[in-house]
Design a protein around this motif. Structure first.
Motif, PDB file in Angstrom:
ATOM      1  N   THR A   1      56.491  21.117  19.986  1.00 32.26           N
ATOM      2  CA  THR A   1      55.789  22.362  20.313  1.00 32.26           C
ATOM      3  C   THR A   1      54.281  22.149  20.437  1.00 32.26           C
ATOM      4  O   THR A   1      53.649  22.644  21.374  1.00 32.26           O
ATOM      5  CB  THR A   1      56.059  23.436  19.241  1.00 32.26           C
ATOM      6  OG1 THR A   1      57.469  23.621  19.103  1.00 32.26           O
ATOM      7  CG2 THR A   1      55.405  24.762  19.615  1.00 32.26           C
ATOM      8  N   TYR A   2      53.706  21.416  19.507  1.00 22.13           N
ATOM      9  CA  TYR A   2      52.261  21.184  19.461  1.00 22.13           C
ATOM     10  C   TYR A   2      51.918  19.731  19.777  1.00 22.13           C
ATOM     11  O   TYR A   2      52.749  18.836  19.632  1.00 22.13           O
ATOM     12  CB  TYR A   2      51.705  21.498  18.072  1.00 22.13           C
ATOM     13  CG  TYR A   2      51.577  22.959  17.739  1.00 22.13           C
ATOM     14  CD1 TYR A   2      50.397  23.654  17.993  1.00 22.13           C
ATOM     15  CD2 TYR A   2      52.616  23.654  17.138  1.00 22.13           C
ATOM     16  CE1 TYR A   2      50.262  24.987  17.667  1.00 22.13           C
ATOM     17  CE2 TYR A   2      52.499  24.991  16.809  1.00 22.13           C
ATOM     18  CZ  TYR A   2      51.312  25.651  17.075  1.00 22.13           C
ATOM     19  OH  TYR A   2      51.186  26.982  16.745  1.00 22.13           O
TER      20      TYR A   2
ATOM     21  N   GLN B   1      45.692  21.968  23.231  1.00 18.95           N
ATOM     22  CA  GLN B   1      46.933  22.760  23.198  1.00 18.95           C
ATOM     23  C   GLN B   1      47.071  23.674  24.415  1.00 18.95           C
ATOM     24  O   GLN B   1      47.236  24.894  24.278  1.00 18.95           O
ATOM     25  CB  GLN B   1      46.979  23.602  21.909  1.00 18.95           C
ATOM     26  CG  GLN B   1      46.735  22.858  20.623  1.00 18.95           C
ATOM     27  CD  GLN B   1      47.834  21.860  20.277  1.00 18.95           C
ATOM     28  OE1 GLN B   1      48.905  21.842  20.889  1.00 18.95           O
ATOM     29  NE2 GLN B   1      47.586  21.003  19.292  1.00 18.95           N
TER      30      GLN B   1
ATOM     31  N   THR C   1      49.560  24.175  26.430  1.00 17.05           N
ATOM     32  CA  THR C   1      50.860  24.866  26.463  1.00 17.05           C
ATOM     33  C   THR C   1      50.856  26.070  25.533  1.00 17.05           C
ATOM     34  O   THR C   1      51.345  27.154  25.887  1.00 17.05           O
ATOM     35  CB  THR C   1      51.989  23.896  26.049  1.00 17.05           C
ATOM     36  OG1 THR C   1      51.968  22.759  26.912  1.00 17.05           O
ATOM     37  CG2 THR C   1      53.339  24.584  26.145  1.00 17.05           C
TER      38      THR C   1
ATOM     39  N   GLN D   1      48.753  28.902  26.982  1.00 17.66           N
ATOM     40  CA  GLN D   1      49.460  29.661  28.020  1.00 17.66           C
ATOM     41  C   GLN D   1      50.450  30.642  27.396  1.00 17.66           C
ATOM     42  O   GLN D   1      50.571  31.790  27.844  1.00 17.66           O
ATOM     43  CB  GLN D   1      50.197  28.701  28.964  1.00 17.66           C
ATOM     44  CG  GLN D   1      49.285  27.764  29.750  1.00 17.66           C
ATOM     45  CD  GLN D   1      48.397  28.472  30.757  1.00 17.66           C
ATOM     46  OE1 GLN D   1      47.445  27.915  31.256  1.00 17.66           O
ATOM     47  NE2 GLN D   1      48.711  29.716  31.068  1.00 17.66           N
ATOM     48  N   GLN D   2      51.163  30.187  26.362  1.00 22.59           N
ATOM     49  CA  GLN D   2      52.161  31.062  25.742  1.00 22.59           C
ATOM     50  C   GLN D   2      51.508  32.239  25.030  1.00 22.59           C
ATOM     51  O   GLN D   2      51.939  33.382  25.182  1.00 22.59           O
ATOM     52  CB  GLN D   2      53.018  30.261  24.744  1.00 22.59           C
ATOM     53  CG  GLN D   2      54.134  31.103  24.121  1.00 22.59           C
ATOM     54  CD  GLN D   2      54.965  30.354  23.107  1.00 22.59           C
ATOM     55  OE1 GLN D   2      55.471  30.934  22.145  1.00 22.59           O
ATOM     56  NE2 GLN D   2      55.126  29.052  23.300  1.00 22.59           N
TER      57      GLN D   2
ATOM     58  N   TYR E   1      51.420  29.797  34.436  1.00 18.25           N
ATOM     59  CA  TYR E   1      50.419  28.792  34.102  1.00 18.25           C
ATOM     60  C   TYR E   1      49.194  28.931  35.009  1.00 18.25           C
ATOM     61  O   TYR E   1      49.297  29.347  36.171  1.00 18.25           O
ATOM     62  CB  TYR E   1      51.018  27.387  34.228  1.00 18.25           C
ATOM     63  CG  TYR E   1      51.858  27.012  33.045  1.00 18.25           C
ATOM     64  CD1 TYR E   1      51.285  26.389  31.943  1.00 18.25           C
ATOM     65  CD2 TYR E   1      53.217  27.303  33.023  1.00 18.25           C
ATOM     66  CE1 TYR E   1      52.049  26.054  30.837  1.00 18.25           C
ATOM     67  CE2 TYR E   1      54.000  26.978  31.929  1.00 18.25           C
ATOM     68  CZ  TYR E   1      53.411  26.347  30.833  1.00 18.25           C
ATOM     69  OH  TYR E   1      54.183  26.039  29.748  1.00 18.25           O
TER      70      TYR E   1
ATOM     71  N   TYR F   1      42.366  29.057  33.774  1.00 17.01           N
ATOM     72  CA  TYR F   1      42.606  28.513  32.431  1.00 17.01           C
ATOM     73  C   TYR F   1      41.561  29.015  31.441  1.00 17.01           C
ATOM     74  O   TYR F   1      41.877  29.277  30.272  1.00 17.01           O
ATOM     75  CB  TYR F   1      42.607  26.990  32.462  1.00 17.01           C
ATOM     76  CG  TYR F   1      42.969  26.376  31.117  1.00 17.01           C
ATOM     77  CD1 TYR F   1      44.234  26.563  30.561  1.00 17.01           C
ATOM     78  CD2 TYR F   1      42.032  25.632  30.396  1.00 17.01           C
ATOM     79  CE1 TYR F   1      44.570  26.021  29.325  1.00 17.01           C
ATOM     80  CE2 TYR F   1      42.358  25.086  29.161  1.00 17.01           C
ATOM     81  CZ  TYR F   1      43.623  25.274  28.625  1.00 17.01           C
ATOM     82  OH  TYR F   1      43.946  24.747  27.407  1.00 17.01           O
TER      83      TYR F   1
END
Length: 491
Positions: free
Chosen positions: A245-246, A288, A290, A293-294, A301, A308
């Protein structure tokens, strides 16, 4: 010549010991009712109302003793002002916790903490891991309800007695609850005693270090008496989820390292923690994407750098202020890496505000002074004064059933006595933390103990004896007081 039409100022009466006790008796009764009815939810509103009712009773009694409303109000406002610094720190801590979770700092701490796990040293390792996590989060409740629950499941598979496992988990969890600058109880003790936060933390290490060493030695010895034969698949699953995840790396530890350096440079808590918050946000943007974005909630994205930057801003603001959840396929991890930002600190701020109203009203009428004079009347030495502080905090954990009140009420009662004896405020804050914070987990009807027992599935009476850190801490505090070890005085 006096103006015969000017209002006559009535002479103020002194409250009797029984009269001074009435607000506290009513407060304790209301708190007991709240715990019986609302259980662990008592601290989310009912106890705040009980404090305000106690303050109202104090006001009524003060008015009957010829104190004016303006005098009482000024006393309450003065009491609230003493907590404003702590309230600001709590809000910054909420933001810091959010950015540290977003950046992967806390997940990395958890990951490497879990990597220390070894079946042959389960008790001492689980204590150390819970220590790392509680220091990172500042919360014993979060530690127990996440990794603590996982460790209980592993203990069952390894055949380790659950009371022992629960004792190790709670001992480690309360190290951080007591010593972490992110802990609300640490900030609360600092606020009510008047001690500077990082000065208090450094000073607490004197009693906390030997207590923790004794705790680890005992758990190490106990570990050799237990036969461990099963695997640690649950731990591996948690680590695998974190890794996928990270972005997990020791490089992320530069963020807490910055805060540690600032602490040792004696930078004030507010700018030090704010810098740590900003550093966490910068690291999140870099390492991080990802998670950014979540958490941003955009759903798609970023197609370019400008997008961003917008997504990063949204994610950082959400993490600092609101409840944020990072979704994985592991429910335990989901709960562990959830953060509430500044919003999550509002209930503690509310409690501090109400507690200071109660403390201010009690102080204006001279009630705290009256009660304190009876309690410290026999406390002629520094050791006996610290012992009486510890005993009073434990008493409130038993009677008020809430660790916050076990810190606030004795803190307000003793703050002037410590100053009068020439003792610096960190002596008081350390005594409050060594007793009020840690013993809350040892009283079955206390909200903390009820929560931990429910989460771990182990009765408080069963894990009590194995929560070595929690019951050795007040003994160590008293011992340091009587032996006059590291007692800071005004020169």
């Amino acid at each position: 010549m006096n103006n015969i039409n000017s209002p006559v100022k009535k002479e103020k009466k002194k409250a009797s010991f029984f009269l001074a006790l009435i607000p506290i008796i009513i407060l304790i009764a209301l708190l007991g009712i709240n715990v019986a009815i609302f259980k662990e939810d008592a601290t989310f509103g009912p106890n705040q109302l009980a404090l305000l009712i106690g303050a109202a009773i104090s006001v009524i009694i003060s008015l009957s003793l010829n104190y004016t409303w303006d005098e009482i109000l000024k006393g309450i406002v003065k009491s609230i002002k003493t907590s404003l610094s702590a309230i600001i720190i709590l809000l910054i801590i909420g933001a810091l916790t959010g950015t540290w979770m977003l950046s992967g700092v806390v997940p990395s701490m958890i990951y490497y903490g879990l990597d220390l796990m070894n079946p042959n040293y389960f008790l001492v390792a689980s204590c150390v891991v819970c220590t790392i996590i509680s220091v990172a989060t500042g919360s014993s409740w979060t530690t127990v309800s996440t990794v603590g629950v996982a460790f209980i499941g592993i203990a069952q598979g390894l055949g380790i007695p659950l009371p022992m496992a629960a004792g190790a988990i709670i001992s480690g969890a309360y190290f951080g609850d007591k010593i972490s600058p992110l802990s609300d109880t640490t900030n609360l003790a600092s606020a009510v005693s008047g001690a500077e936060l990082f000065t208090q933390i450094r000073y607490m290490f004197y009693t906390t270090t030997p207590t923790y060493i004794i705790t680890l030695i005992v758990f190490t010895v106990l570990g050799f008496t237990i036969d461990t034969t099963s695997s640690t698949s649950n731990i591996e699953e948690l680590m695998s989820t974190l890794k996928s995840t990270y972005y997990i790396s020791p490089l992320l530890f530069i963020v807490p390292l910055i805060v540690v350096v600032l602490i040792f440079k004696k930078v004030n808590a507010i700018p030090a923690l704010f810098i740590g918050t900003v550093a966490g946000a910068i690291v999140a943007v870099i390492f991080q994407p990802t998670i950014i974005q979540q958490v941003s909630g955009i759903g798609t994205y970023a197609k370019n750098m400008n997008e961003y930057i917008v997504h990063s801003y949204q994610a950082i603001v959400k993490a600092m202020t609101l409840n944020v959840k990072v979704i994985t396929d592991n429910e335990k991890i989901n709960k562990l890496i959830e953060t509430n930002g500044m919003q999550g600190m509002l209930n503690t701020v509310w409690l501090i505000f109400c507690a200071m109203c109660f403390g201010g009203a009690m102080e204006v009428g001279g009630f705290l002074k009256k009660i304190t004079s009876y309690i410290v009347g026999w406390a002629k030495s520094t050791g006996s004064l610290i012992a009486s502080t510890v005993a009073t905090s434990i008493f409130f954990n038993f009677t008020a059933s809430d660790q916050y009140l076990a810190i606030v009420v004795p803190g307000r009662m003793f703050v002037k006595t410590y100053k009068k004896r020439g003792l610096k405020p960190e002596n008081l804050s350390r005594s409050l933390e060594d007793s009020g914070t840690v013993t809350s987990a040892l009283v079955p009807w206390n909200t903390c103990a009820a929560y931990h027992s429910g989460m771990l599935g182990v009765a408080t009476g069963d894990y009590f004896i194995y929560a070595f850190f929690n019951w050795i801490s007040p003994i160590m505090s008293i011992l340091f007081g009587y032996l006059n070890i590291k007692i800071r005085k005004y020169t």
